[in-house]
Design a protein around this motif. Structure first.
Motif, PDB file in Angstrom:
ATOM      1  N   VAL A  48      -6.035  -9.155   1.575  1.00  0.00           N
ATOM      2  CA  VAL A  48      -7.104  -8.152   1.484  1.00  0.00           C
ATOM      3  C   VAL A  48      -7.676  -7.864   2.868  1.00  0.00           C
ATOM      4  O   VAL A  48      -7.880  -6.697   3.243  1.00  0.00           O
ATOM      5  N   ALA A  49      -7.916  -8.900   3.650  1.00  0.00           N
ATOM      6  CA  ALA A  49      -8.463  -8.722   4.997  1.00  0.00           C
ATOM      7  C   ALA A  49      -7.524  -7.904   5.874  1.00  0.00           C
ATOM      8  O   ALA A  49      -7.960  -7.050   6.657  1.00  0.00           O
ATOM      9  N   ALA A  50      -6.218  -8.157   5.756  1.00  0.00           N
ATOM     10  CA  ALA A  50      -5.240  -7.424   6.562  1.00  0.00           C
ATOM     11  C   ALA A  50      -5.243  -5.941   6.201  1.00  0.00           C
ATOM     12  O   ALA A  50      -5.165  -5.078   7.085  1.00  0.00           O
ATOM     13  N   LEU A  51      -5.328  -5.638   4.919  1.00  0.00           N
ATOM     14  CA  LEU A  51      -5.373  -4.240   4.483  1.00  0.00           C
ATOM     15  C   LEU A  51      -6.624  -3.545   5.006  1.00  0.00           C
ATOM     16  O   LEU A  51      -6.561  -2.428   5.538  1.00  0.00           O
ATOM     17  N   GLU A 107      -6.622  -2.691   8.645  1.00  0.00           N
ATOM     18  CA  GLU A 107      -5.775  -1.535   8.973  1.00  0.00           C
ATOM     19  C   GLU A 107      -6.347  -0.224   8.441  1.00  0.00           C
ATOM     20  O   GLU A 107      -5.676   0.808   8.473  1.00  0.00           O
ATOM     21  N   GLY A 108      -7.564  -0.269   7.938  1.00  0.00           N
ATOM     22  CA  GLY A 108      -8.225   0.954   7.492  1.00  0.00           C
ATOM     23  C   GLY A 108      -7.934   1.349   6.063  1.00  0.00           C
ATOM     24  O   GLY A 108      -8.165   2.495   5.675  1.00  0.00           O
ATOM     25  N   CYS A 109      -7.427   0.410   5.280  1.00  0.00           N
ATOM     26  CA  CYS A 109      -7.099   0.705   3.886  1.00  0.00           C
ATOM     27  C   CYS A 109      -8.280   0.349   2.984  1.00  0.00           C
ATOM     28  O   CYS A 109      -8.836  -0.747   3.074  1.00  0.00           O
ATOM     29  N   GLU A 110      -8.657   1.258   2.114  1.00  0.00           N
ATOM     30  CA  GLU A 110      -9.692   0.980   1.118  1.00  0.00           C
ATOM     31  C   GLU A 110      -9.092   0.134   0.005  1.00  0.00           C
ATOM     32  O   GLU A 110      -8.025   0.461  -0.518  1.00  0.00           O
ATOM     33  N   VAL A 111      -9.780  -0.949  -0.353  1.00  0.00           N
ATOM     34  CA  VAL A 111      -9.305  -1.848  -1.400  1.00  0.00           C
ATOM     35  C   VAL A 111     -10.225  -1.747  -2.611  1.00  0.00           C
ATOM     36  O   VAL A 111     -11.445  -1.845  -2.489  1.00  0.00           O
ATOM     37  N   ALA A 158      -5.122  -0.549  -5.140  1.00  0.00           N
ATOM     38  CA  ALA A 158      -5.759  -1.333  -6.194  1.00  0.00           C
ATOM     39  C   ALA A 158      -5.151  -2.732  -6.171  1.00  0.00           C
ATOM     40  O   ALA A 158      -3.936  -2.881  -6.044  1.00  0.00           O
ATOM     41  N   VAL A 159      -6.011  -3.768  -6.293  1.00  0.00           N
ATOM     42  CA  VAL A 159      -5.536  -5.147  -6.186  1.00  0.00           C
ATOM     43  C   VAL A 159      -6.040  -5.949  -7.386  1.00  0.00           C
ATOM     44  O   VAL A 159      -7.218  -5.867  -7.740  1.00  0.00           O
ATOM     45  N   ARG A 160      -5.150  -6.727  -7.966  1.00  0.00           N
ATOM     46  CA  ARG A 160      -5.506  -7.537  -9.139  1.00  0.00           C
ATOM     47  C   ARG A 160      -4.824  -8.902  -9.049  1.00  0.00           C
ATOM     48  O   ARG A 160      -3.685  -9.016  -8.583  1.00  0.00           O
ATOM     49  N   VAL A 161      -5.532  -9.936  -9.529  1.00  0.00           N
ATOM     50  CA  VAL A 161      -4.952 -11.267  -9.663  1.00  0.00           C
ATOM     51  C   VAL A 161      -4.366 -11.383 -11.068  1.00  0.00           C
ATOM     52  O   VAL A 161      -5.018 -11.022 -12.054  1.00  0.00           O
ATOM     53  N   VAL A 162      -3.114 -11.865 -11.167  1.00  0.00           N
ATOM     54  CA  VAL A 162      -2.427 -11.963 -12.457  1.00  0.00           C
ATOM     55  C   VAL A 162      -1.931 -13.383 -12.682  1.00  0.00           C
ATOM     56  O   VAL A 162      -1.824 -14.180 -11.745  1.00  0.00           O
ATOM     57  N   LYS A 163      -1.619 -13.678 -13.922  1.00  0.00           N
ATOM     58  CA  LYS A 163      -1.119 -14.999 -14.292  1.00  0.00           C
ATOM     59  C   LYS A 163       0.398 -15.055 -14.148  1.00  0.00           C
ATOM     60  O   LYS A 163       1.149 -14.798 -15.090  1.00  0.00           O
TER      61      LYS A 163
END
Length: 413
Positions: free
Chosen positions: A274-277, A280-284, A315-320
């Motif tokens: 997330v920090a890297a994105l 680089e100017g990417c909205e998360v 869009a970012v999500r944690v999955v099982k």
């Protein structure tokens, strides 16, 4: 429009019989003309871009529309690369003998007349027209109004090359109007003269084509592409792949739109990714777990999981685990391109077996979803349907086949 269809059918008949040498000569001549006419092409494109900016076209669409000398040269090189491809027409797919002595061959033949409806990208004018011609098909191109001047300038160069090789001028036709009624006429089949429709554009265009078309469609749905970072992924590799997949070019259909991170590695991998994105100017936009990693993360809505941003947004999500990733992609994906990053081959094999997308990658960026990167030359697009063509649509996918049966007087008892 009726006249365009009739001319295309006549041209298709001639192209089906044209030699490889003649088709290649036309493409090489067209490449020379593109280079010779670069100033005219860029001037026309500058007018298109100015109009697009004035009309508030999205930055990602303006990027697709914009040409410079490097991109024009890439158009010329693509024409040369298509000329260098193996001609599929007449090639033997398979053959066998029957007990009664009949010898049967399955050989490739052109589809006939192909209609391409596309938006923004003027290079499609050259790529689509050239691919159709190489495969012995006539092309009817209908580009978007935002690129009308650029498309015409590039088409003029194609026609110069075609005429220099004594092929029919109507081998590649550009619909001369931006009236949306022309799209309707193409979807009806141009009085029975169109054999296939290929849509390249946004969700609304593709939806209209699929709803109204009376001829077969090579479906090119939006690219809601995913990168899944598995619990056994190398962090440095994952970071490089995620940044490239999302940000190399945000406006292409192979750009990643959703990042899925295995809960098994969330403690070590999620925050750095997330920090890297963000750096680089990417909205998360993320779920609750993702929001806790950085105050700059915005809450993701249900709509975000379905969205093709074509912009520096993800869009970012944690999955099982891989099961969670497969389930998410099945629910929200568009069957375009999806990637898994993992050191576990069995996990990758399961991802490949269970994710139903046209292109799947293991430890590689989704931005490789491209006919040129596959060694297939230029492509009309990435087909996401199940019939005839799937994935990059190149010269081979623009052919059908017929059976040649050779006998020695056999009659059926």
């Amino acid at each position: 429009m009726a006249e365009i269809g009739a001319k295309a059918r006549k041209a298709a008949t001639a192209l089906a019989q044209a030699s490889t040498k003649q088709k290649d000569a036309a493409l090489l001549a067209a490449a020379m003309c593109v280079r010779a006419n670069v100033d005219d092409i860029l001037a026309a494109n500058a007018d298109d871009v100015a109009g697009a900016v004035k009309n508030g076209l999205a930055p990602s669409m303006i990027d697709r529309l914009t040409l410079d000398t490097k991109r024009v040269e890439a158009i010329a090189k693509a024409l040369e690369e298509i000329a260098a491809l193996t001609d599929p027409v007449g090639s033997l797919i398979t053959e066998w003998d029957r007990p009664n002595g009949l010898h049967i061959e399955r050989v490739r033949v052109p589809l006939g007349v192909i209609g391409i409806i596309y938006e923004s990208r003027p290079n499609v004018t050259a790529d689509a027209g050239a691919l159709c011609l190489k495969a012995g098909n006539a092309a009817v191109l209908r580009g978007g109004s935002e690129a009308s001047r650029s498309n015409k300038a590039i088409h003029d160069s194609l026609v110069e090359g075609i005429l220099a090789s004594n092929l029919p001028e109507a081998s590649i036709q550009l619909v001369p109007t931006t009236d949306r009624g022309a799209v309707g006429e193409m979807l009806k089949g141009l009085s029975g003269n169109l054999d296939v429709i290929v849509p390249r554009g946004g969700k609304s265009l593709v939806a209209r084509v699929q709803e109204e078309a009376r001829v077969p469609v090579f479906a090119h749905l939006e690219g809601v592409c995913h990168v899944y970072v598995d619990g056994e992924a190398d962090l440095d590799m994952a970071r490089n792949i995620v940044l490239n997949a999302k940000l190399r070019r945000t406006g292409i259909c192979g750009a990643a739109e959703t990042l899925l991170v295995d809960e098994a590695c969330a403690a070590t991998h999620l925050q750095p990714l997330v920090a890297a994105l963000i750096a680089e100017g990417c909205e998360v936009r993320g779920d609750e777990a993702v929001q806790k990693t950085d105050p700059k993360v915005k809450p993701a809505t249900e709509e975000d999981w379905y969205t093709e941003y074509l912009d520096a947004i993800i869009a970012v999500r944690v999955v099982k685990g891989v099961s969670g990733a497969i389930g998410h992609i099945a629910q929200y994906g568009s069957n375009h391109t999806d990637c898994i990053v993992t050191a576990n081959q069995k996990t990758a094999d399961r991802f490949f077996a269970e994710v139903d997308s046209a292109i799947l990658l293991h430890n590689a960026s989704t931005q490789f979803a491209d006919g040129g990167e596959f060694g297939m030359g230029a492509e009309i697009g990435i087909a996401t349907g199940k019939f005839h063509a799937r994935g990059p649509v190149g010269v081979e996918q623009l052919t059908s086949f017929k059976y040649l049966v050779r006998g020695s007087g056999q009659v059926r008892p």
